[in-house]
Design an enzyme around this catalytic site. Structure first.
Site, PDB file in Angstrom:
ATOM      1  N   LYS A 269      50.076  32.583  43.751  1.00 24.89           N
ATOM      2  CA  LYS A 269      49.469  33.818  44.264  1.00 24.89           C
ATOM      3  C   LYS A 269      50.199  34.269  45.520  1.00 24.89           C
ATOM      4  O   LYS A 269      50.450  35.461  45.705  1.00 24.89           O
ATOM      5  CB  LYS A 269      47.970  33.631  44.502  1.00 24.89           C
ATOM      6  CG  LYS A 269      47.237  33.555  43.176  1.00 24.89           C
ATOM      7  CD  LYS A 269      45.740  33.667  43.288  1.00 24.89           C
ATOM      8  CE  LYS A 269      45.131  33.769  41.888  1.00 24.89           C
ATOM      9  NZ  LYS A 269      44.042  32.852  41.654  1.00 24.89           N
TER      10      LYS A 269
ATOM     11  N   LYS B 158      45.236  37.951  34.164  1.00 29.65           N
ATOM     12  CA  LYS B 158      44.662  39.182  34.712  1.00 29.65           C
ATOM     13  C   LYS B 158      45.452  39.650  35.923  1.00 29.65           C
ATOM     14  O   LYS B 158      45.678  40.831  36.109  1.00 29.65           O
ATOM     15  CB  LYS B 158      43.199  38.918  35.111  1.00 29.65           C
ATOM     16  CG  LYS B 158      42.271  38.835  33.921  1.00 29.65           C
ATOM     17  CD  LYS B 158      40.920  38.242  34.269  1.00 29.65           C
ATOM     18  CE  LYS B 158      40.863  36.759  33.928  1.00 29.65           C
ATOM     19  NZ  LYS B 158      39.505  36.213  33.823  1.00 29.65           N
TER      20      LYS B 158
ATOM     21  N   LYS C 152      53.101  33.895  31.625  1.00 24.98           N
ATOM     22  CA  LYS C 152      51.740  33.508  31.230  1.00 24.98           C
ATOM     23  C   LYS C 152      50.829  34.740  31.226  1.00 24.98           C
ATOM     24  O   LYS C 152      50.894  35.549  32.148  1.00 24.98           O
ATOM     25  CB  LYS C 152      51.203  32.482  32.241  1.00 24.98           C
ATOM     26  CG  LYS C 152      49.843  31.937  31.872  1.00 24.98           C
ATOM     27  CD  LYS C 152      49.218  31.158  33.020  1.00 24.98           C
ATOM     28  CE  LYS C 152      48.497  32.062  33.976  1.00 24.98           C
ATOM     29  NZ  LYS C 152      47.579  31.404  34.909  1.00 24.98           N
TER      30      LYS C 152
END
Ligand code: TYM
Length: 327
Positions: free
Chosen positions: A112, A196, A193
């Site tokens: 992230k 969302k 991958k």
């Protein structure tokens, strides 16, 4: 009898990665002996900002999706994470025995950061809340996709730290991932991958023109159909492989490998994928359309699941508080 538990974040509509990596397992496992707990991780969803109305709507949507896909509330408890506030108490107890180093090694946190997300303390301590989720119910098995395995291992570590310091309170959980690698890590439209947060998803219940548009965006190259190719390296084929019966899949793969006049092009693969998705999820789509009319029913299911889950989590919380001298 084993306790089986897993959670899904309501951070967007559920996608094919969620389905093949997790939900399909959850729906299948409910028929095995054991106690089954599935929850909607709404506390976790606060680590990525969204408005209150949107969060409520997404939580409802995940519940609808589970029920439409066949989760049976008589066999498995479905509930909202935040209806069991004991997990936040356990989070603190676990945080106090966990070193910063363990959390700094979390792949999903590092990922992230690499995608430019500005981390909150909540995002950093995300795996501690997840460990509390898992340990609160004395879970034996945690069916998840591959990306969550490290988090389950961290829950094992945290259980070990706590038990080492205060005595045997928490049970050691094990991750359970789908046996086929293709299911454990489903690729998105861009071949990364499916996630969302990467905007590369296909919604489980997508159909018609919207589905066509999503499938049209799957990455391909300009090689002509006649050119022989490795089917396993083609994103449309990786997705198609999730749906086709083995004999049909083998035929497609053979024709792609051989190339030549009869070989299918990317357009054919995408068209077949479209049909396969429409067909596979047609019954669930119809069920979802029905359930949308009955929000009260969905809410009752969540409340019923929460009552059972909460009793279980309270007992664990009390044990943990007593062990560390808070009772
Ligand atoms: P989440 O919401 O990101 O994903 C839900 C489930 O879907 C799986 N998954 C995938 N599997 C295969 N391929 C993919 N591309 C793919 N994308 C997602 C995930 O592995 C997961 O099983 N932290 C968790 C939610 C959570 C949880 C828990 C899970 C909170 N507490 C306790 C288990 C136990 C998450 O964000 O999953």
């Amino acid at each position: 009898m084993p306790t089986v538990l897993s959670g899904v974040q309501p951070s967007g509509r559920l996608h094919l990665g969620n389905y093949f990596g997790a939900l399909a397992q959850h729906v299948a496992l409910q028929h095995e002996p054991g106690e089954h707990f599935y929850f909607i991780a709404d506390y976790h969803a606060l680590t990525t900002s969204q408005g209150a109305a949107e969060l409520r709507e997404r939580v409802h949507d995940v519940a609808l999706s589970y029920l439409a896909l066949g989760l049976d509330p008589a066999k498995a408890m479905l509930f909202r994470q935040s209806d069991v506030p004991e997990v936040t108490e356990l989070t603190w107890l676990l945080a106090c025995v966990t070193g910063m180093g363990l959390l700094e090694r979390a792949h999903s946190y590092k990922d992230k950061l690499a995608h430019g997300i500005k981390p909150s303390v909540g995002l950093f301590t995300y795996p501690v809340l997840m460990a509390a989720d898992i340990l609160a119910y004395d879970s034996d098995q945690v069916p998840v996709g591959k990306d969550q395995v490290q988090h389950v291992e961290m829950a094992q570590d945290m259980a070990g730290y706590f038990n080492g310091q205060y005595g045997p309170v928490f049970k050691r959980p094990e991750a359970r991932i789908p046996s086929a690698a293709s299911l454990a890590k489903v690729p998105g439209l861009d071949g990364e991958k499916m996630s969302k947060s990467y905007g590369n998803t296909i919604w489980i219940f997508e159909s018609g023109k919207e589905l066509k548009k999503r499938i049209g965006a799957i990455v391909t190259d300009s090689r002509p159909p006649e050119e022989p190719k490795d089917p396993d390296a083609l994103v449309p084929m990786q997705l198609l492989a999730l749906f086709l019966p083995p004999e049909e899949l083998a035929q497609w793969q053979e024709r792609i490998r051989a190339g030549g006049a009869g070989a299918p092009g990317y357009g054919h693969m995408k068209q077949r994928l479209h049909e396969a998705i429409e067909t596979r999820f047609a019954p669930a789509r119809a069920e979802r359309d029905k359930l949308v009319q009955h929000p009260d029913h969905v809410e009752r299911v969540l409340q019923g699941g929460a009552a059972v889950a909460r009793a279980r989590a309270r007992a664990t919380r009390d044990r943990a508080l007593a062990a560390c001298g808070l009772r």
